[in-house]
Design a protein around this motif. Structure first.
Motif, PDB file in Angstrom:
ATOM      1  N   LEU A  66      -8.898 -24.940  36.124  1.00 46.30           N
ATOM      2  CA  LEU A  66      -8.903 -24.663  34.416  1.00 46.30           C
ATOM      3  C   LEU A  66     -10.163 -24.740  34.196  1.00 46.30           C
ATOM      4  O   LEU A  66     -10.384 -23.636  33.344  1.00 46.30           O
ATOM      5  N   SER A  67     -11.086 -25.597  34.503  1.00 45.04           N
ATOM      6  CA  SER A  67     -12.546 -25.541  34.161  1.00 45.04           C
ATOM      7  C   SER A  67     -13.047 -24.161  34.644  1.00 45.04           C
ATOM      8  O   SER A  67     -13.840 -23.586  33.825  1.00 45.04           O
ATOM      9  N   THR A  68     -12.938 -23.840  35.663  1.00 43.50           N
ATOM     10  CA  THR A  68     -13.392 -22.569  36.303  1.00 43.50           C
ATOM     11  C   THR A  68     -13.005 -21.229  35.620  1.00 43.50           C
ATOM     12  O   THR A  68     -13.782 -20.369  35.314  1.00 43.50           O
ATOM     13  N   THR A  69     -11.786 -21.456  35.479  1.00 41.52           N
ATOM     14  CA  THR A  69     -11.258 -20.305  34.762  1.00 41.52           C
ATOM     15  C   THR A  69     -11.507 -20.040  33.403  1.00 41.52           C
ATOM     16  O   THR A  69     -11.974 -18.948  32.972  1.00 41.52           O
ATOM     17  N   MET A  70     -11.868 -21.155  32.522  1.00 38.88           N
ATOM     18  CA  MET A  70     -12.115 -20.939  31.240  1.00 38.88           C
ATOM     19  C   MET A  70     -13.666 -20.674  30.977  1.00 38.88           C
ATOM     20  O   MET A  70     -14.148 -20.049  30.272  1.00 38.88           O
ATOM     21  N   TYR A  71     -14.372 -21.153  32.087  1.00 33.65           N
ATOM     22  CA  TYR A  71     -15.869 -20.905  32.197  1.00 33.65           C
ATOM     23  C   TYR A  71     -15.990 -19.233  32.343  1.00 33.65           C
ATOM     24  O   TYR A  71     -16.716 -18.750  31.488  1.00 33.65           O
ATOM     25  N   PHE A  72     -15.106 -18.670  33.167  1.00 31.38           N
ATOM     26  CA  PHE A  72     -15.073 -17.244  33.350  1.00 31.38           C
ATOM     27  C   PHE A  72     -14.942 -16.542  32.099  1.00 31.38           C
ATOM     28  O   PHE A  72     -15.555 -15.561  31.709  1.00 31.38           O
TER      29      PHE A  72
END
Length: 449
Positions: free
Chosen positions: A129-135
């Motif tokens: 989730l964190s990686t996707t939202m960062y992108f």
């Protein structure tokens, strides 16, 4: 010896009469009945009192209705309050909806993980989730605020290499997932992997495009959301009024009459709401100041879609030769039709998912309403459609300040950038925007370079 008298009943000392067949109730029967929980005995006459009962079904429904109504008004108030306070508050709400909905959907499939005691299952879900939202958030910030990000010394490396950084973060999670696989649990772990990515796509990615709609103008966020909400209300009212034919087995209470009636009423509502919102620049202007709110407003050149145009009617038309209408009134027919005929299938999909896992709601995030996902199941696909439709048929692409700065930074050498600054400075001096002292300073700086 005297014969016993027959058919004569005596009252017992404990106050209990004999049974119909003449046999006496034993004391042990009474004491057992009195000792059982939930079977109290009246101390006055020894008769068994009525068992205590909980709230009636009517009381339960009444309490649920009151709780549901209160939280409905709370959500409406929070929504309109955030919308009037500014775009940044709406973005915060969209972010919260993303996280809560993702948590609810993941929790459905995460129940077995506690029993299996697999390490890092929950941590990996939050990492994805964190990686996707960062992108996704990085893409939006760079696209809409590149004139700020690209001139900052600290943010420039992150902006220019954002996609590579995001990819490497995903690769790290992928490697960690493969390294955490345990024998005997492969099927379960790969199911979790697929389930998490499905939730990321259906919830996080689609909600991200809703946030982009906010940046394009509040109207592109408010209209799709209000159309879905009103369509749901109209479908309920039309269904209970004249609904007869079942629409789909996944939702037995949905009727064809309610479906069609809600479509007609949603179109009417959309046309009226669009006429109101088009009059305010706060709704139709893209975001150029995150500090703006309803009272400060926004200023821009309106998109041509909001400007009235004159349309010629056929010669044979008897009443008029032409009429004036903003193109947005035509587009809103498409928006209302999608909200009425396609967006509800997001709700049907959610209903099928809940039936698969045999649950009533996705969670209890909102008292009286269930989970956040239960209220947002149709909004995700509607917001995604609004973004795609806007950029395909409505958006006007022109040179922007951020685009020029991006081209100058990424496409020109340092010497060429200095020449560009010198040329722009000379132009501003000729226009009387800057004094000659500033021009001299710029020329000196260029020569020193």
């Amino acid at each position: 010896m005297a014969k016993p008298r027959r058919n004569i009943k005596f009252n017992h000392r404990n106050g209990h009469s004999s049974s119909i067949d003449g046999r006496r109730s034993s004391f042990s029967d009474i004491s057992e009945g009195a000792s059982e929980p939930g079977s109290p005995v009246n101390a006055g006459n020894g008769a068994a009192a009525l068992p205590e009962t909980g709230p009636s079904e009517y009381e339960k429904k009444k309490q649920t209705f009151i709780t549901r109504s209160i939280w409905t008004f709370v959500m409406i108030g929070a929504f309109f309050g955030a919308m009037f306070m500014g775009h940044l508050y709406i973005i915060a709400i969209v972010t919260a909806v993303q996280i809560i909905s993702f948590k609810e959907v993941i929790a459905i499939a995460n129940v077995p993980s506690r029993a299996r005691r697999l390490k890092f299952t929950k941590a990996l879900n939050w990492y994805w989730l964190s990686t996707t939202m960062y992108f996704l958030y990085g893409e939006s910030v760079i696209y809409y605020f590149k004139h700020i990000v690209l001139v900052d010394k600290v943010l420039l490396p992150f902006a220019t290499h954002h996609r590579f950084i995001s990819f490497m973060l995903y690769v790290i999670g992928f490697v960690f997932f493969v390294a955490s696989l345990q024998a005997g649990h492969y099927r379960f772990q790969f199911t979790q992997f697929a389930w998490t990515h499905m939730a990321l796509y259906l919830i996080v990615v689609q909600a991200h495009f809703i946030m982009n709609n906010v940046f394009e103008g509040m109207i592109w966020f408010f209209l799709p959301v209000s159309l879905v909400i009103c369509n749901d209300i109209f479908a309920y009212l039309c269904g209970i009024t004249f609904g007869r034919t079942q629409l789909i087995k996944l939702s037995p209470k949905k009727t064809v009459e309610g479906f069609v009636g809600a479509w007609v009423l949603t179109v009417i509502f959309g046309i009226g709401m669009t006429n109101v919102l088009m009059r305010y620049s706060y709704f139709i202007c893209p975001v150029n100041n995150l500090g703006a709110n309803l009272w400060t407003g926004l200023e821009c050149t309106p998109n041509p879609v909001f400007s009235p145009r004159t349309y010629q009617l056929p010669i044979w038309f008897p009443f008029a030769k032409s009429f004036s209408m903003a193109p947005m009134q035509i587009h809103i027919l498409i928006f209302a039709t999608f909200a009425s005929l396609i967006a509800p299938f997001g709700g049907f999909f959610a209903s099928g998912l809940k039936r698969t896992f045999k649950i009533k709601d996705f969670g209890d995030s909102i008292p009286g309403h269930g989970g956040m996902t239960d209220r947002m199941d149709c909004q995700f696909i509607m917001g995604f459609f609004a973004y795609m439709y806007y950029h395909s048929f409505i958006a006007v692409y022109k040179v922007s300040l951020g685009g020029v700065i991006e081209t100058a930074i990424t496409g020109l050498t340092a010497e060429e950038q200095m020449e560009l600054v010198k040329g722009i400075s000379k132009h501003l001096y000729n226009q009387g925007v800057i004094p000659d002292t500033v021009l001299d300073c710029m020329n000196i700086a260029v020569h020193r370079r």
